[in-house]
Design a protein around this motif. Sequence first.
Motif, short mmCIF file in Angstrom:
data_model
loop_
_atom_site.label_atom_id
_atom_site.label_comp_id
_atom_site.label_asym_id
_atom_site.label_seq_id
_atom_site.Cartn_x
_atom_site.Cartn_y
_atom_site.Cartn_z
N PHE A 298 28.02 48.49 39.83
CA PHE A 298 28.83 47.28 39.90
C PHE A 298 28.03 46.13 40.53
N GLU A 299 27.36 46.40 41.64
CA GLU A 299 26.57 45.35 42.29
C GLU A 299 25.39 44.92 41.42
N LEU A 300 24.81 45.87 40.69
CA LEU A 300 23.67 45.55 39.81
C LEU A 300 24.10 44.60 38.69
N LEU A 301 25.24 44.89 38.05
CA LEU A 301 25.67 44.12 36.88
C LEU A 301 26.47 42.88 37.24
N ASN A 302 26.89 42.77 38.49
CA ASN A 302 27.79 41.68 38.86
C ASN A 302 27.03 40.41 39.25
N LYS A 303 26.63 39.65 38.25
CA LYS A 303 26.07 38.31 38.47
C LYS A 303 27.10 37.26 38.07
N SER A 304 28.37 37.65 38.14
CA SER A 304 29.47 36.78 37.71
C SER A 304 29.56 35.55 38.60
N LYS A 305 30.00 34.45 38.00
CA LYS A 305 30.17 33.19 38.72
C LYS A 305 31.61 32.98 39.17
N THR A 306 32.51 33.80 38.66
CA THR A 306 33.93 33.62 38.99
C THR A 306 34.52 34.92 39.55
N PRO A 307 35.53 34.81 40.43
CA PRO A 307 36.22 36.03 40.91
C PRO A 307 36.86 36.81 39.77
N GLY A 308 37.37 36.09 38.76
CA GLY A 308 37.97 36.77 37.60
C GLY A 308 36.95 37.60 36.85
N GLY A 309 35.70 37.11 36.76
CA GLY A 309 34.63 37.86 36.11
C GLY A 309 34.32 39.15 36.84
N SER A 310 34.28 39.08 38.16
CA SER A 310 34.02 40.29 38.97
C SER A 310 35.12 41.32 38.78
N ARG A 311 36.37 40.85 38.71
CA ARG A 311 37.49 41.78 38.52
C ARG A 311 37.43 42.44 37.14
N LEU A 312 37.07 41.64 36.12
CA LEU A 312 37.00 42.20 34.76
C LEU A 312 35.86 43.20 34.65
N LEU A 313 34.73 42.92 35.28
CA LEU A 313 33.61 43.87 35.27
C LEU A 313 34.03 45.19 35.91
N SER A 314 34.76 45.11 37.02
CA SER A 314 35.26 46.32 37.69
C SER A 314 36.12 47.13 36.73
N GLN A 315 36.96 46.45 35.95
CA GLN A 315 37.82 47.13 34.98
C GLN A 315 36.99 47.75 33.85
N TRP A 316 35.99 47.03 33.35
CA TRP A 316 35.15 47.54 32.26
C TRP A 316 34.40 48.80 32.68
N LEU A 317 33.93 48.84 33.92
CA LEU A 317 33.19 50.00 34.39
C LEU A 317 34.09 51.23 34.52
N LYS A 318 35.37 51.01 34.76
CA LYS A 318 36.31 52.14 34.83
C LYS A 318 36.77 52.55 33.44
N GLN A 319 36.63 51.62 32.46
CA GLN A 319 37.13 51.87 31.11
C GLN A 319 36.03 51.59 30.07
N PRO A 320 34.94 52.37 30.07
CA PRO A 320 33.90 52.19 29.04
C PRO A 320 34.47 52.47 27.65
N LEU A 321 34.07 51.68 26.68
CA LEU A 321 34.62 51.79 25.32
C LEU A 321 34.08 53.01 24.58
N THR A 322 34.84 53.49 23.60
CA THR A 322 34.35 54.58 22.73
C THR A 322 34.26 54.12 21.28
N ASN A 323 34.76 52.92 20.99
CA ASN A 323 34.70 52.38 19.63
C ASN A 323 33.37 51.66 19.44
#
Length: 890
Positions: A298-323
């Motif tokens: 999370f810290e490695l990939l989180n170069k987000s400029k907004t708090p919303g971006g950081s929250r969405l990255l946290s969600q993506w890491l918990k929910q990696p896609l299979t499609n």
Amino acid sequence: MSSNIDVRFSGTGNEKQFIRQLHEKDASTIRFIDHNKDYFTCLESDAELIADEIYKTRSVIKTSDKTKYVTISPQVFQNVLKFCLLEKQFRVEIYHNRTYQLLVSGTAGNLESISKEYGINFEFHDCSNSSIAAIKIHGNSVGVCIIEDNKVDLCEFEDNELYSNLEGLLLQFGIKEVVLPNLSDKKLLQVINKISNIVVSTISAFNTKNIEQDLVKLLEEDNLQMVFSSKGMKLTEYSLSLSSCNALIVYLELLENDSKNFTINKYDLSAYMRLDSSTIKALNVFPEFKSTSINSIFELLNKSKTPGGSRLLSQWLKQPLTNVDAIEERQALVQLLMEDASLRVAVQNVLTQVPDIKRLLKKMSISIGKIGNENKKLEDLVRLYQLVLVLPELVDVLKGRDDLVTKYWLDPISKHHQLLLKFQELVETTVDLKGLNDLHSNFDIRPEFDASLVSINERKQSSLKQIKQLHLQIADNLNMDSEKKLKLEQHQQHGYCLRLTRNDSVVLRNNKNYIELQTVKAGVYFTTAQMRKLSQVYANSCDEYNIKQRELIREVLSISLTYQGVFSALSLDLSHLDVIASFANVALLAPTTFTKPKLIPMHAKERRIKLNDSRHPLLEVQDDVDFIPNDVSMGDKFFNIITGPNMGGKSTYLKQIATTGLMAQVGSFIPAEPGAELPVFDAILSRVGAGDSQLKGLSTFMIEMLETSSILATATSNSLLIIDELGRGTSTYDGFGLAWSISEHLIQHKKCFALFATHFHELNKLAEKYPNSVENLHVVAYVENKDDITLMYKIEPGISSKSFGINVAEMVKFPTKIINMAKRKADELQNNENLKKSRVEVKQEVEQLKSVLRKWREENHHDVPTASESLKQLLKSTSNQYISELIQTL
């Protein structure tokens, strides 16, 4: 869990009586007493906890009537609540200081009431959201309802005895609290404890009696059947999850809160890769604590400029896609931003101006119902207005780009901007925006908006103008520079007044025209009779203006909150753009540029892992680390057994492959050379580490077996397994037996990609038994003079000669005596092992010797030298080691 408390007193404030009346509480509940928000107290064991953890000393504990207590200021109380709720996951209860009735309570999964009461913005260190789940189980069927912000997710599925699917679901949402009908299911509680940091509550409201009527109110939709059909659901098929939904509606008292507009969705477990709790910890997906260095994905990939971006990255890491198509769209957007530097820079310049939309909307909804700080309430509204002003710049930047840019960013953001033009007009019409570029400016309703405000505003502005003129006049009288030395300030206590540094304040001595107010480190505050009078006029005008504009502000905020849905959708689109831009930056700024992997769909005929110069992304960014890359090639030989010395890189090799797979499925580029190929995994499951859970009553070996059991129950042919040192928590023979049988089961039945690091060298024989499925790998180590070892950190085909445990102990400077004794003992055990033979083996060797001797006798040699030579030749013709040793004696 705390019991229901309804204690009534006569208002004496007797805290000793308060303790006596309350029922016992468990260690996970902490209670505070609110003294009209002026200060707070906690008692007895709670006081000791706060003294130890917050103040770091017990000297703050006071005693009254043999009752220990700690007093907490409002400023410190905010930190105390964050510590108790976010870090320790306690249940917090806050009582009134007179009646001792419960004012509010909360948990990490239910922060709403405490946040509203005390105006606190709670942020988890991994940027996740506060989420709560209710679970109902019937046989093998599990029904779950999850509420996060204003979203309701329903999920119903079949599960095994270990609740593996449920564990994956709780982790995908980062659930903070679970509500159950009762605590009778010990296996379920064991799974929840395994995840850790989840509060468990109970309620009896698990039924569907009034659920349809309640959902109509909650969703503000009359036709519930149509809503469910549009989401691909039927009311009759979701009885368990709807029962859980009813429990949450009652538990959270959602029908009493009219400010939220809820939406409902069906959650599909199979749409996301499943990660178990041990994998999330083993791969360091999220930080365990705040740190300046990079210690998690999370810290490695989180170069987000907004708090919303950081929250969405946290969600993506918990929910990696299979499609595969969805992942490749993310990859294409990342590649676009990597290749177009001007677009990337322009996008990030706009994103730096984006506020925390979610937080602003929440603050506005809370402030409507509160009196005071009227002009402060408009600050949040103005921040949203400023966001709307920068949207045209972003739209212009995104025009004329790729179709995917249009689909994900340009079209939705343009649509939101058009819908928000009326909001922009509302703010410009109603709010006085003169101080828009002043950081310290307070915002008011425009006086032209209401005739009664005009005269009050004129009086306010006139007094302020006179105050500023008086400031210049006093500067001339004292011969002080009005900009650099004599400061005009609006003091919280004294109103408008003047300040000089302590050195310059000598000009005030023996001058009766100036009234000294206060001396602080920053200097001396003073005023004059005329300035005091003008300051009072200004303050009275502001108060009168605020009283008059209070209703207007509430009305403006109410109208503005009708745009809440548009702002929330805009926040999601901007966060998506932010995360993709972050991925592009991470890929470009890595020590060696990340590459885009080719993804192979699940159930494809030829699934393979091909990584050239694969690296561990967290290790290569550490200071003073020169990471040695390794190639990875897995295809038909899907089961790899890795042997070699401790500290040689076996665990790193396992984790870097799993980490690479996770990064690929969230849409990020990966640390490898171009030409990388990866299959899409439905799950990454691991058995790594030997930590025990004594607090939960589970030993090291028990944890190992539970994790392995979960892997055996849930792994499919599309999973990735990483197993490190399985079987070391018990005796050598038992451990090897388990490791062998588990490996065989995985090879024969699961047939999924698996990496097995071990010190059981006998497992290498599996490659002989299953030559088309198993490959032996080893960590290269260069040994010189039997004792000196150099670890090469390279993984190559083949078998390691030994584990080099004693050599590694030498490397870390173990005492010489211990090293020597270890070598001697190891040699003894090795020799004893060589001498050990089973009874069958001994019998076979004796029978072979007898047959040789019979043959020799039958030949009836009379010549002794010839007879002796003949016996030697017979003995040499056998491969038996025992017989070969006899040759030496003849």
